[in-house]
Design a protein around this motif. Structure first.
Motif, PDB file in Angstrom:
ATOM      1  N   ARG A 155      -7.001  -0.709 -10.069  1.00  0.00           N
ATOM      2  CA  ARG A 155      -7.572   0.160 -11.102  1.00  0.00           C
ATOM      3  C   ARG A 155      -7.805   1.562 -10.559  1.00  0.00           C
ATOM      4  O   ARG A 155      -8.050   1.760  -9.362  1.00  0.00           O
ATOM      5  N   LYS A 156      -7.781   2.524 -11.479  1.00  0.00           N
ATOM      6  CA  LYS A 156      -7.901   3.926 -11.087  1.00  0.00           C
ATOM      7  C   LYS A 156      -9.238   4.225 -10.422  1.00  0.00           C
ATOM      8  O   LYS A 156      -9.308   4.968  -9.444  1.00  0.00           O
ATOM      9  N   TRP A 157     -10.308   3.610 -10.925  1.00  0.00           N
ATOM     10  CA  TRP A 157     -11.639   3.927 -10.375  1.00  0.00           C
ATOM     11  C   TRP A 157     -11.782   3.441  -8.937  1.00  0.00           C
ATOM     12  O   TRP A 157     -12.532   4.013  -8.143  1.00  0.00           O
ATOM     13  N   VAL A 158     -11.044   2.374  -8.578  1.00  0.00           N
ATOM     14  CA  VAL A 158     -11.066   1.906  -7.189  1.00  0.00           C
ATOM     15  C   VAL A 158     -10.255   2.852  -6.312  1.00  0.00           C
ATOM     16  O   VAL A 158     -10.686   3.231  -5.210  1.00  0.00           O
ATOM     17  N   LYS A 159      -9.080   3.259  -6.788  1.00  0.00           N
ATOM     18  CA  LYS A 159      -8.219   4.148  -6.007  1.00  0.00           C
ATOM     19  C   LYS A 159      -8.866   5.509  -5.767  1.00  0.00           C
ATOM     20  O   LYS A 159      -8.614   6.157  -4.755  1.00  0.00           O
ATOM     21  N   GLN A 160      -9.713   5.930  -6.708  1.00  0.00           N
ATOM     22  CA  GLN A 160     -10.348   7.237  -6.581  1.00  0.00           C
ATOM     23  C   GLN A 160     -11.665   7.180  -5.816  1.00  0.00           C
ATOM     24  O   GLN A 160     -12.222   8.225  -5.474  1.00  0.00           O
ATOM     25  N   ASN A 161     -12.154   5.977  -5.530  1.00  0.00           N
ATOM     26  CA  ASN A 161     -13.391   5.846  -4.772  1.00  0.00           C
ATOM     27  C   ASN A 161     -13.124   6.125  -3.287  1.00  0.00           C
ATOM     28  O   ASN A 161     -12.233   5.502  -2.692  1.00  0.00           O
ATOM     29  N   PRO A 162     -13.851   7.060  -2.664  1.00  0.00           N
ATOM     30  CA  PRO A 162     -13.554   7.442  -1.275  1.00  0.00           C
ATOM     31  C   PRO A 162     -13.728   6.307  -0.265  1.00  0.00           C
ATOM     32  O   PRO A 162     -13.134   6.340   0.807  1.00  0.00           O
TER      33      PRO A 162
END
Length: 520
Positions: free
Chosen positions: A188-195
């Motif tokens: 998911r996008k929110w995981v990929k964008q989490n530092p």
């Protein structure tokens, strides 16, 4: 070499190398098992494919190792030779022949495969991976991991094995489902964008989670034996050295060894070149792999693999696509995966043998889905029949045969469809009563002669015929002669013929620009 090993991407390359290692490990074992070879021979091939081929190759994202496409040939050769060491001599010979193929420029053959066939191959591999891994996700692990052909030695086939899912293992199914949910979540996008979360590879997390779940299972659910990875354990350095085998060159001149070496060289080279083409298409940065150099790298890898007891290697799309999906940037990822295979087999085989096959199956099912997304089928359909028919034919052929045979069938159907399309479009007929206009298109070949003769046969006395060749780039000699003969006979039938720009120059025949002569 500096650009090929750009260490500013070492974090991504290490992460991708770790993922490829997790994917490659069971495949190395399974393919050696499917090949009736010693289990350690698959590990050797994986190490050589990662380190040696990875260092020599010009491919940034391609990963090499033992390939399922060669399993049948390897198994038949081992069964037919007096010893495994004689078979190793044929592997060395096959590698030497690949070196020669690379040096004479045979790598160009990769560019003659149409994109529809390559895309079909990728989608078929994705579907095959999914179908083959579903039983493992359910805990049905009696077949080797690398058994990718449709018909299998135990009498089962790809689809009949799915009917056995009723005999699933509860513990394996739970781990498979949990790991798959983790992998879907991690995409998911929110995981990929989490530092922080983006630093953790989803496949690694899934595998670790699978090990932990199995450790805390109650006794009735805990997995053991064939449900787990099984790496040979040496126990000491001397025991590790004893795992290696060495070729017997005393039979190197025998016909059987030469024939097997030749088959290994040709099939391994074709599989490699097809995978190179597919990997370059998947590469988000669109790097182009030097194919002749790749054949040289594969040849060197196969020679070394045969010299120390390994089965043949090729570039493998499953591992290569896993590398791309995991974010690999340079060929350092492939080399890292090779070193991880080496270190783990030497240092921590007991720990690796705790990994459930159902957790690895979940990783491979997600990889397969990314290769065969529904969007791919929709896009190929939108591109027209000339793309979709070879695409879907390749998928069906690969699913019901094996990779190499399926590709060749897809290629033949693609060529046949091109010929059929050209046959239908080469001659455009306009019938205006007593005036018939034949408009020739870009290329007119000998197989269009029957259609042309049919048009000629329908013309009657007093009709007018216009043969328009202004759009022709090439006209087959048989077509030219058929027109020339009809023009000569047309006066007798009182048929007026107009010939526009049909010359021998267009059929690449003779040195003069001779125009068809009209007698009236």
């Amino acid at each position: 070499m500096t650009k090929e090993f750009d260490f500013k991407h070492i974090g991504k390359d290490f992460s991708a190398g770790l993922v490829v290692f997790l994917v490659a490990l069971p495949l190395c074992l399974g393919i050696s098992l499917a090949s009736d070879a010693p289990l350690f021979s698959g590990i050797i091939a994986g190490i050589i494919g990662g380190i040696v081929v990875g260092l020599i190759s010009g491919s940034k994202l391609g990963v090499s190792g033992p390939a399922a496409g060669l399993a049948v040939i390897v198994a038949n050769a081992i069964a037919g030779f007096p010893s495994y060491e004689v078979f190793l001599a044929s592997v060395v010979l096959g590698g030497a022949l690949q070196l020669v193929l690379g040096l004479v420029g045979a790598g160009k053959i990769a560019f003659y495969f149409p994109s529809s066939v390559i895309k079909g191959m990728l989608a078929a591999i994705g579907l095959t991976i999914i179908l083959k891994q579903i039983p493992h996700a359910f805990g049905i692990d009696r077949d080797p991991e690398g058994e990718f052909q449709f018909l299998q030695p135990d009498g089962e086939n790809t689809f009949s094995e799915l009917l056995n899912l009723q005999y699933f293992t509860e513990g394996a199914l739970i781990i498979g489902v949990v790991c798959m949910l983790v992998l879907i979540l991690w995409d998911r996008k929110w995981v990929k964008q989490n530092p922080i979360l983006s630093l953790i590879p989803g496949p690694l997390l899934a595998v670790v989670l699978g090990v932990v779940i199995n450790m805390f299972y109650p006794e009735n659910l805990r997995l053991a034996g064939t449900h787990l990875v099984q790496i040979p354990i040496s126990g000491s350095f001397a025991g590790f050295v004893d795992l290696f085998r060495y070729p017997d060159f005393s039979s190197i001149t025998s016909f059987a060894v030469i024939k097997t070496g030749f088959l290994i060289a040709i099939i391994a080279s074709l599989e490699t070149l097809l995978c190179v083409e597919a990997t370059d298409r998947l590469d988000p940065r669109k790097n182009i792999t030097p194919t002749n150099r790749e054949l040289i790298a594969q040849g060197a890898g196969n020679m070394l693999s045969g010299l120390i007891g390994g089965i043949p290697v090729t570039q493998v799309i499953v591992r290569s696509s896993a590398n791309i999906q995991a974010g690999g940037r340079t060929k350092l990822a492939a080399v890292i995966h090779g070193f991880l295979l080496l270190f783990c087999v030497v240092l921590i085989p007991d720990l690796l043998n705790m990994i459930p096959l159902s957790a690895l199956a979940a990783v491979l099912i997600i990889v397969g889905y990314k290769l065969a997304k529904p969007e791919t089928f929709k896009r190929m359909w939108a591109e027209g029949q000339d793309q979709f028919i070879p695409f879907i034919a390749t998928i069906i052929a690969v699913l019901f045969t094996d990779l190499l045979v399926g590709i060749l069938i897809g290629l033949l159907i693609g060529i046949g469809y091109v010929l059929y399309t050209n046959f239908r479009s080469a001659i455009n007929l306009h019938d205006e009563g007593n005036h018939v206009i034949v408009d020739f298109k870009k290329d007119v070949f000998f197989y269009n002669r029957a259609e042309l003769m049919k048009i000629f046969s329908k013309l009657e006395e007093g009709d007018e015929l216009t043969l328009d060749g202004r759009n022709v780039d090439f006209m087959d000699h048989d077509i030219f002669l058929a027109i020339e003969d009809f023009v000569k006979d047309s006066k007798k039938k009182n048929i007026k013929v107009n010939v526009l720009d049909i010359t021998r120059k267009k059929i690449k025949f003779g040195k003069t620009d001779e125009t068809i002569k009209l007698d009236h």
